[in-house]
Scaffold this active site. Structure first.
Site, mmCIF file in Angstrom:
data_model
loop_
_atom_site.group_PDB
_atom_site.id
_atom_site.type_symbol
_atom_site.label_atom_id
_atom_site.label_comp_id
_atom_site.label_asym_id
_atom_site.label_seq_id
_atom_site.Cartn_x
_atom_site.Cartn_y
_atom_site.Cartn_z
ATOM 1 N N LYS A 284 0.862 -1.284 0.016
ATOM 2 C CA LYS A 284 0.044 0.039 -0.141
ATOM 3 C C LYS A 284 0.923 1.178 -0.101
ATOM 4 C CE LYS A 284 -4.062 1.603 2.468
ATOM 5 N NZ LYS A 284 -5.569 1.209 2.960
ATOM 6 N N GLU A 368 -19.461 -3.977 10.136
ATOM 7 C CA GLU A 368 -20.330 -3.501 11.071
ATOM 8 C C GLU A 368 -21.622 -4.102 11.772
ATOM 9 O OE1 GLU A 368 -19.753 -2.360 7.935
ATOM 10 O OE2 GLU A 368 -18.373 -0.670 8.046
ATOM 11 N N ARG A 396 -25.248 -0.873 7.240
ATOM 12 C CA ARG A 396 -24.920 -2.271 7.020
ATOM 13 C C ARG A 396 -25.498 -3.049 8.278
ATOM 14 N NH1 ARG A 396 -20.598 -4.274 4.011
ATOM 15 N NH2 ARG A 396 -20.974 -3.511 2.002
#
Lengths: 621, 621
Positions: A284, A368, A396
């Site tokens: 990343k 979530e 969610r």
């Protein structure tokens, strides 16, 4: 537009295919330069995109988009894809009003096969696309690129469970960068570390089978044991990881910055008559040292200085920060306070809490649903869980809030960040629905502070005094410079500035900031009410509004299921017959745009309200 | 109450512990008799409960509830648990108005550690409870019993991912009966079959390690290979399944009807200093031949005759059946129609479709999130997916409906069964929120047929004519015997019976059935409007209502975010100043009760409306 020798001539995937292979690394370097240049100006997701440059080039080298369809999971890794699919010239408009979206958007390009702003959706969507191709007899492939923490979301398993074996034309690529938005969490992250450390998988298989075939079987007593071992080992090698158990051919792990390996493995996957799972390791932030060093800081970044990596605009105090600081103060006094985040430790301001109260801090990954029910369990066990979450992502957990939290009143506190208009992230991230879906659930209390002081009061009220689950919602950014001084005021209930006028303006949260200039202009012509407790309405409040001849309700929320709607129903039930004007954000999706523009468009700002006042729009018969 | 020699003296888990071990099989037989007796009278979940009799007895034998906490997943397997924890005498009231709940309910007993009506929640809730115990220094255990298809729901992986290694005091039991509600689907089901066929796991480990230690290493060239094999095999044996990869100690598979094995493995798990995962094989319907033969039919059953296994009440035609038949007809003409269910093939009436159009039928398991996004993918690929789902379970897919379906208008059709009051299943299953959460999402159209003919028209409209995602909602059961004959009528829009009165009654769906007796009683005193298209309002409709002096809106939905609320806002926006009375189902959870009782309680039935009419409750100044 900066001049790029190679990128400057890429107008479609065909141009990527036409380049000599040995030029591809140079193309990748140009792409990185362009990514850094534009994101440093517009802000956006930098680190994830720097990690997928080679992968995207390889995808367009091997596959034939849009006939082969590419589905990005958590679409913020799709910038290179946009650059290579005919959107190079608009790229500098990314995330700006009227510009390219920061996420895949099928209305923007036929190369964006499916929308993706929320995590862990790619395999389900790709399975649908792949099944449609199968039913149609279309031989092309669908490629889902998961990663960036998508594996911590349960939906990806529902997708894997259904797609494995069933979708022979599906290729799943796991972009494994050891990070979700910050660090990956949970057992699966450790599991990936385990298989990541193995040599290239298909190579291992070939070698092992060769070795096994050469192993002599010495003597009789050993024969049976060795045979058994061989059989076991074969099974272990051939079906020894989760993804193969789920019916995929596993290929990898592959160095995601090595174009030769990438093109090789993608070509191999394209020939399989089975769903393939390709494990790609990427870094990343690859190629920009500041982002490699601190990928979390460059996950979603504001404008920054390319030379130093420093953000150009100092953020100032934010609601997130005020929340995090207050929660730390409370946690110091009270060992029963726990904090939960779904991969948003920094975004929600919990980094200090995480460092100070490690045993009471839980980053559950992009999960979530689990977060909410886990909080309900902590609550049932006598603790005081606070779940800090972006409004859009809380969507969610609607069922968990209703079923696991509310029916039996397992009291939790929701600190809903990024409530309201979000600006550059656009449709997929607007925080406009929490008021509607939370008020549809019996028993949830909703508060909306406009200032840091109110936020602190709301948080304490939510943790200690609220009899039910308490949602405290606040926008991205900071408090207003000026707020009205109310004559009657209770920080967690409401404030009323009464001039004994026959018109009342009501608002809450950030939209109430418009009352300062409005009151200056209108003087004694209007009263002003600012709600902090939105729902249920503070006791006796609705009764007190009955005498007004007209009420103007202004709110930063979608219209259906809004507080204004509920208030109108209650007023009506008590026999109110005055005029009621409701300003909200409509019932349509709002594209990326500044908060200011959207407020103006929907008439929520002081200038629009004043103009309409003067134009007698709020006419009471 | 029938007399039971053993069960008759079980008033708490302590009494289970006090019985001689050799009496336990007899106790289980008595429990089965009682389960069959009561469920045959009250209806309920039979097959799952017959499968968990021994497991529940073993749990209360080994653990110390409520200090040790037992969390049932999909709580309909908890009947035996209720019988053994002080609720034996009320057991015959299960699922009746005012009686025991058919699901765990902490307000009912301290032995019900957590609510569970929806699937795949147990590990998240148990992780919260277990973490609370850890923080508290409480040495007791938390036991989650998953199974019955819970593994097909993504939330369970979020739970496993977070609980493994982190919760040392957590025991997860997988009740593996090879069925979700009907048959288990997907790769994970096959995976379970694979590990199910292995011998007892901890036994295998011991044996293998013994064998490995005896294996001679002959000669030098072989030495290295054999050593390598040993190492590999050891790894394969010690960490070769998903659950161990996720950080659990795996124990099993165990015969779930053998009390000795069960008590043995539970005791072993109780001593571990690690989270344990126990794999128990059970037979759904165990001990009642009709249920063993057809466990799906006895999953949720109406009253039945114990001797023959036949349902006592013939069900008659239902909306589910009418839907299934019409969809089959449409699928015959149109090869682009697909049907999707989340483990509810029978409940939603899709069994004929599944048999006739196998390649276009998808049972995705208890995975509503995947189902919706998979449908969105099919739609983006040019197909016409119809997702048949219970209202209460669609709550799981709120974000997917908003994000994956609606933003880019990947048009799907939702056939929402069990919309409205569900009766005996109670709070956890009420279908009262779909109108609210669906209207909060921009662009979803909602229709509510009252008759089979209307259902057919709605389905065709949804598939072919509706420009956006279309939700068609209908209740459990059948159509009314009589319906008003409307003078102005369009089956997918609305019907108006206009007598030119100054009062208008409006309703939709099942609640509109009250209009037949109401119209007979009121004659020309009132007009009647029945909506079929609920939202967005049919064009021009709201305008046509402005002249009424009073409007009475009656609907079977939670109040906040209801159609009545949206209509009042629109009427108000157009300057309506008449009286508006809104009858809906309030903003609280509704317990188990008959539809009739609840309609009476909230004044939705004809008698209440007539009484209130006569009592001048609908007084317009």
């Amino acid at each position: 537009m900066v001049e790029y020798r190679l990128l400057g001539n890429i107008n479609s995937p065909a141009d990527v295919k036409a380049l000599p292979f040995e030029e591809l690394d140079a193309l990748c370097a140009e792409i990185r330069t362009e990514l850094i240049r534009v994101v440093s100006k517009n802000g956006g997701h930098l680190a994830s995109n720097l990690g997928t440059v080679e992968l995207t080039v390889a995808l367009h080298r091997v596959f034939d988009s849009p006939n082969d369809q590419i589905v990005w999971d958590v679409g913020h890794q799709s910038y290179t894809h946009k650059l290579l699919t005919g959107r190079r010239e608009q790229f500098s408009t990314i995330r700006l009003e009227g510009g390219l979206s920061g996420f895949p958007k099928s209305r923007e390009s036929e190369h964006d096969a499916f929308i993706a702003g929320h995590s862990s959706t790619s395999i389900s969507a790709a399975a649908g696309l792949a099944k449609a191709k199968q039913l149609n007899g279309d031989p092309h492939r669908v490629i889902a690129i998961a990663g960036d923490g998508a594996l911590t979301g349960g939906m990806i398993y529902e997708g894997l469970n259904n797609a494995g074996r069933a979708c022979k034309n599906l290729i799943v690529i796991l972009n494994d960068n050891k990070m979700s938005i910050s660090h990956n969490v949970g057992a699966l992250a450790r599991y990936l570390t385990l298989i990541r450390s193995k040599p290239r998988y298909f190579k291992l298989k070939d070698d092992t089978m060769a070795l096994l075939s050469k192993l002599p079987l010495v003597g009789n007593p050993l024969k049976k044991a060795a045979y058994w071992l061989k059989r076991k080992l074969k099974a272990a090698i051939y079906s020894s990881n989760l993804f193969e158990d789920l019916g995929f051919d596993y290929l990898g792990p592959i160095d995601g910055h090595d174009l030769t390996s990438l093109c090789d493995v993608l070509s191999r996957a394209a020939t399989l008559q089975k769903p393939a799972f390709i494990h790609v390791r990427t870094v990343k932030g690859k190629g920009y040292p500041y982002a490699e060093l601190d990928p979390a800081a460059f996950h979603g970044t504001p404008q920054f200085d390319v030379a130093t990596g420093n953000p150009e605009v100092e953020d100032g105090d934010s609601f997130s920060q005020a929340f995090g600081e207050e929660l730390c103060r409370m946690a110091q006094e009270d060992s029963h306070i726990c904090a939960v985040t779904a991969a948003m430790k920094y975004g929600t301001g919990l980094q200090m809490f995480a460092a100070s109260y490690r045993d009471r801090f839980f980053d559950v990954g992009i999960a979530e649903e689990h977060a909410v029910t886990f909080c309900a369990g902590l609550s049932a066990g006598g603790y005081r869980p606070v779940f800090a979450v972006y409004s859009s992502f809380l969507q969610r957990a609607y069922d968990q809030l209703l079923h696991d939290v509310s029916i039996e009143n397992n009291r939790i506190v929701l600190c809903i960040d990024r409530a309201g208009v979000v600006g550059a992230d656009g449709e997929t991230h607007q925080g406009l629905y929490d008021v509607s879906f939370l008020t549809s659930i019996p028993g949830i209390h909703i508060l909306a502070p406009s200032t840091f002081a109110e936020l602190r009061a709301c948080l304490r009220y939510g943790v200690y005094d609220c009899p039910r689950t308490c949602a405290v919602r606040y926008p991205k950014g900071g408090e207003p410079e000026r707020a009205l001084t109310y004559t009657q005021y209770d920080a967690t209930q409401f404030g009323l500035l009464s001039q004994r006028a026959d018109t009342l303006f009501i608002s809450y949260g950030r939209a109430a900031d418009a009352f300062v200039p409005l009151q200056e202009a209108l003087g004694k012509q209007a009263d002003f009410l600012k709600l902090v407790r939105l729902y249920p309405f503070p006791e006796g409040l609705v009764q007190r509004l009955l005498h007004y001849r007209r009420i103007v309700f202004v709110e930063e929320s979608a219209q259906n299921g809004s507080i204004g709607e509920h208030l109108l129903r209650e007023l009506n039930g008590l026999g109110y017959r005055g005029a009621f004007f409701h300003r909200a954000l409509g019932n349509e999706f709002l594209p990326q745009s500044s908060v200011k523009t959207i407020f103006q468009e929907y008439g929520l700002d002081a200038a629009s309200l004043l103009r309409d006042w003067e134009g007698d729009v709020f006419h009471a018969d």
